[in-house]
Design an enzyme around this catalytic site. Structure first.
Site, PDB file in Angstrom:
ATOM      1  N   GLU A 148      -2.458 -10.364 -29.397  1.00  0.00           N
ATOM      2  CA  GLU A 148      -3.790 -10.608 -28.880  1.00  0.00           C
ATOM      3  C   GLU A 148      -4.034 -12.121 -28.922  1.00  0.00           C
ATOM      4  OE1 GLU A 148      -6.126  -8.862 -27.556  1.00  0.00           O
ATOM      5  OE2 GLU A 148      -5.853  -6.770 -28.101  1.00  0.00           O
ATOM      6  N   ARG A 296     -14.478   2.093 -25.183  1.00  0.00           N
ATOM      7  CA  ARG A 296     -13.031   2.108 -25.076  1.00  0.00           C
ATOM      8  C   ARG A 296     -12.616   3.318 -24.240  1.00  0.00           C
ATOM      9  NH1 ARG A 296     -10.706  -0.524 -29.510  1.00  0.00           N
ATOM     10  NH2 ARG A 296      -8.739  -0.314 -28.393  1.00  0.00           N
ATOM     11  N   TRP A 299      -7.027   7.391 -24.870  1.00  0.00           N
ATOM     12  CA  TRP A 299      -5.639   7.038 -24.573  1.00  0.00           C
ATOM     13  C   TRP A 299      -4.771   8.284 -24.445  1.00  0.00           C
ATOM     14  CZ3 TRP A 299      -4.189   2.065 -27.784  1.00  0.00           C
ATOM     15  CH2 TRP A 299      -5.070   1.042 -27.432  1.00  0.00           C
ATOM     16  N   ASP A 402      -1.747  -2.013 -19.528  1.00  0.00           N
ATOM     17  CA  ASP A 402      -2.328  -2.833 -20.587  1.00  0.00           C
ATOM     18  C   ASP A 402      -1.416  -2.888 -21.817  1.00  0.00           C
ATOM     19  OD1 ASP A 402      -4.225  -4.421 -21.760  1.00  0.00           O
ATOM     20  OD2 ASP A 402      -5.765  -2.880 -21.939  1.00  0.00           O
ATOM     21  N   GLU A 405       1.703  -5.807 -26.747  1.00  0.00           N
ATOM     22  CA  GLU A 405       1.861  -6.843 -27.772  1.00  0.00           C
ATOM     23  C   GLU A 405       1.846  -6.299 -29.197  1.00  0.00           C
ATOM     24  OE1 GLU A 405      -1.201  -8.050 -24.607  1.00  0.00           O
ATOM     25  OE2 GLU A 405      -0.845  -6.362 -25.953  1.00  0.00           O
ATOM     26  N   ARG A 452      -0.886  -7.955 -18.738  1.00  0.00           N
ATOM     27  CA  ARG A 452      -1.278  -9.195 -19.419  1.00  0.00           C
ATOM     28  C   ARG A 452      -0.187  -9.663 -20.370  1.00  0.00           C
ATOM     29  NH1 ARG A 452      -5.682  -7.342 -24.104  1.00  0.00           N
ATOM     30  NH2 ARG A 452      -4.130  -6.467 -25.527  1.00  0.00           N
ATOM     31  N   ASP A 469      -8.075 -10.987 -21.790  1.00  0.00           N
ATOM     32  CA  ASP A 469      -9.465 -10.690 -22.137  1.00  0.00           C
ATOM     33  C   ASP A 469     -10.240 -11.956 -22.488  1.00  0.00           C
ATOM     34  OD1 ASP A 469      -8.665  -8.095 -21.814  1.00  0.00           O
ATOM     35  OD2 ASP A 469      -8.592  -7.625 -23.948  1.00  0.00           O
TER      36      ASP A 469
END
Length: 680
Positions: A148, A296, A299, A402, A405, A452, A469
């Site tokens: 992030e 959110r 998922w 998305d 990471e 990203r 973001d």
């Protein structure tokens, strides 16, 4: 070896008792400047909290290797003349570089290497993957670790300090979703460290960069070219070129809405206001989960029929109107979802460090499992069973891919590899899975996903980046301006297309969008290959593009400008396929001999024929603009503009944009004021 002439040949030279590594005329290592390298043993400490990492090292037995001896094609380094060699530097061939340096510790316990390169006083250095704060890297240190990026990203800022106190979430100038240990020099060469472990590009010493490597061996690639344009092109071959963007993605704006069935009603009103819309993006297609962070998503990457009744039919109806439907997915599965149970039963999840139970990652008020992409079967399962059957097969034409990471460093992987080395590679594996899904349905170049997260090699699989973001503000290190730096830095290392969340994403600590921010972001987003809005993490507290008549009119106007530019963007896509050049380019790429261009990161060339200088400071009604050599024309009033620095007027609705006089697209550029006004 490619390029074995004297201009591009990597070779050792012994002169006057000193050793040099030369790439043609470029001296890359020089023993007369001090020890070429150091070695040591590392003791890493890694703590992860919701994608934010606290990483430190306590190296021991650090030894400067002051003695260098040439031994055939290798240089052996020792602490003292006649001492035990501890590091070998060996030249080797590479299919896409002018040569490589194989760096190898000669003792198994030495797993830290510091390699000291040479630079000249006036040398400018760029790269590092997708950097948000600084395009020119000189004078700073950039750790290479996908994570992030943080909220605020400025350790001197009280807001960033508050985010750090709330969960190590503040970030710093170097934190990024997409690092890459590659840099380019204004002298016309590039250096790439082909490593996946934690590493650092350290440019603090003006004498030259230091490559800090947290592993005992590495391959360092060197590439040169007569011009920076050719150098970027060569790097794009090395890392892989993207396919051209599909016509629908560049032919209008992608509007992001997440209100379930009501999203279709809002879309109709936006189109009725005169907006040019190419796609509706509903990231909540799989359901939502309300958390303290904001709204959110659930998922579990299957269509939520309660939130979107009869979605396949609605997608078909949209397509008949010329509007595509886009969704959302990431490589993790919520533990309370059906796909998690299926993945666990089939053995597709990475395991906890001390048991055979799936590893549970805390994503903030819910846990998720990690699909183990080191297993071929698991990659195929996710590509076909999830992305293929659940998305593509019901008519979805694209999605935000998305995350990527968050791979923990204590997870157990099916491959048995050290997660410290797998971590940076994870976004590349995630991109491969998405690419595999498109290929399995014959949709590559038609359906579109965007990411990203990244690392070296993601370029060959990911067709489109987005800048992550950003905060919903004008802040220096985390606001609207950072998306320009992100596009320019990523473009230098082979990523042709980038875009951003129009309006920003992160709304925390009382920060909310202003009408001014939304309008300025619309102006910026129109001059990117893809224009896409996002409602953000707290949509109910923030202005949206359709919140007021003024904002809706602004968004509609700039969506028309974006659509009008489609023929030019298609030209840029053709260039990217043929040459690897990015759509958005730093000025120095085409004007390398102009010293004013080297550090400019808040304006850019859109191709060669447009110069865009977005307004990225709050309250500004004008800005300083630099026009390089040539004849330029102001797009909005048609007046000529002379090269050099100028104070340009920039009221809302008229950002400084110039086109090159004589461009084959001059007629199209001349039509942009009419598109902005909505004239037929």
């Amino acid at each position: 070896m490619q390029g074995t002439d004297t201009i591009r040949r990597l070779q050792w030279r012994e002169r006057d008792g000193r050793l040099q590594l030369a790439l043609g005329e470029h001296i890359l290592l020089d023993s007369s400047r001090g020890p070429l390298a150091s070695v040591g043993r590392g003791q890493a400490s890694v703590a992860m909290y919701r994608g934010n990492f606290d990483i430190s090292d306590s190296p021991t037995e650090v030894t400067e290797l002051a003695a260098a001896r040439l031994d055939g094609n290798a240089v052996l380094l020792a602490e003292l003349q006649g001492g035990e060699p501890l590091l070998a530097l060996t030249l080797a061939d590479h299919p896409h570089a002018d040569g490589v340096l194989e760096v190898r510790s000669l003792r198994a316990d030495l797993d830290r290497i510091w390699l000291r390169l040479s630079a000249t006083e006036d040398e400018n250095l760029w790269g590092g993957g997708e950097q948000m704060s600084y395009l020119r890297l000189n004078g700073r240190r950039f750790p290479m670790w996908t994570s992030e990026p943080g909220v605020g990203r400025d350790k001197s800022d009280p807001f960033t300090q508050a985010m750090d106190a709330a969960g190590n979430a503040g970030g710093d100038y170097w934190t990024t979703n997409y690092p890459q240990p590659t840099f380019l020099s204004s002298r016309g060469y590039a250096v790439h460290a082909d490593v996946s472990s934690y590493s650092v590009l350290d440019f603090i010493d003006a004498a030259g960069p230091t490559l800090e490597l947290w592993q005992g061996q590495a391959t360092i690639e060197f590439t040169a070219a007569p011009t920076l344009v050719e150098l970027v092109s060569r790097l794009s071959i090395r890392f892989g070129r993207q396919p051209p963007l599909p016509d629908w993605a560049i032919g209008g704006a992608i509007v992001g809405l997440k209100e379930g069935q009501r999203s279709f009603e809002r879309l109709d009103r936006i189109i009725a206001a005169g907006a040019s819309i190419s796609a509706l993006w509903c990231e909540d297609w799989a359901g939502i989960r309300e958390t303290s962070f904001g709204r959110r998503l659930f998922w579990n990457w299957t269509w939520n029929a309660a939130r979107y009744p009869d979605l396949p039919r609605r997608i078909k109806e949209l397509r008949e109107r010329g509007v595509r439907f886009m969704a959302y997915a990431n490589p993790y599965l919520a533990v309370d979802g059906t796909l998690y149970r299926e993945a666990a039963a089939l053995g597709h999840l990475a395991l906890a460090p001390s048991s055979d139970e799936p590893y549970a990652v805390d994503f903030g008020e819910f846990d998720a499992g990690v699909v183990d992409f080191t297993r071929d079967e698991s990659r195929r399962w996710f590509a076909d069973r999830v992305l293929g059957r659940e998305l593509l097969d019901i008519g979805i034409d694209g999605w935000m891919a998305d995350f990527g990471e968050y791979l923990p460093t204590d997870v157990r992987l099916a491959s048995g590899e050290d997660p410290m080395r797998a971590h940076n590679r994870w976004p590349v594996l995630w991109a491969e899975v998405n690419d595999q899904a498109l290929r399995s349905r014959g949709r590559r170049g038609d359906a579109l996903f965007f990411m990203r997260a990244g690392f070296s090699g993601v370029q060959a699989h990911c067709p489109l980046l987005w800048a992550g973001d950003q905060s919903v503000d004008f802040s220096r290190h985390d606001g609207i301006n950072t998306v320009i730096t992100a596009a320019l830095s990523a473009g230098l290392v082979g990523n042709a297309y980038s875009h951003s969340d129009c309006g920003g994403y992160t709304s925390l600590g009382g920060k909310v969008r202003t009408a001014e921010l939304m309008m300025r972001w619309c102006e910026l987003a129109a001059f990117a290959p893809v224009m896409r809005t996002h409602e953000g993490n707290r949509p109910d507290e923030n202005l949206q593009v359709d919140s007021t008549p003024e904002l809706l009119a602004c968004f509609a106007a700039w969506s028309r400008v974006h659509a009008a530019l489609a023929p030019y963007v298609r030209h840029l896509c053709d260039q990217a396929v043929a040459t690897g050049l990015p759509a958005q380019r730093p000025l120095f790429l085409h004007y390398p001999d102009d010293p004013d261009c080297a550090g400019i990161q808040d304006q850019y060339l859109y191709g060669e024929d447009l110069l865009v200088a977005p307004v990225v400071e709050e309250g500004a009604t004008g800005r300083r603009v630099y026009l390089p050599e040539g004849d330029w024309v102001h797009v909005w009033n048609g007046s000529p503009a002379a090269p050099g620095w100028t104070d340009a007027a920039a009221p809302l609705g008229s950002p400084p944009v110039y086109h090159r006089r004589g461009s084959t697209f001059a007629g199209l550029f001349g039509s942009l004021p009419a598109a902005l006004a909505g004239a037929a």
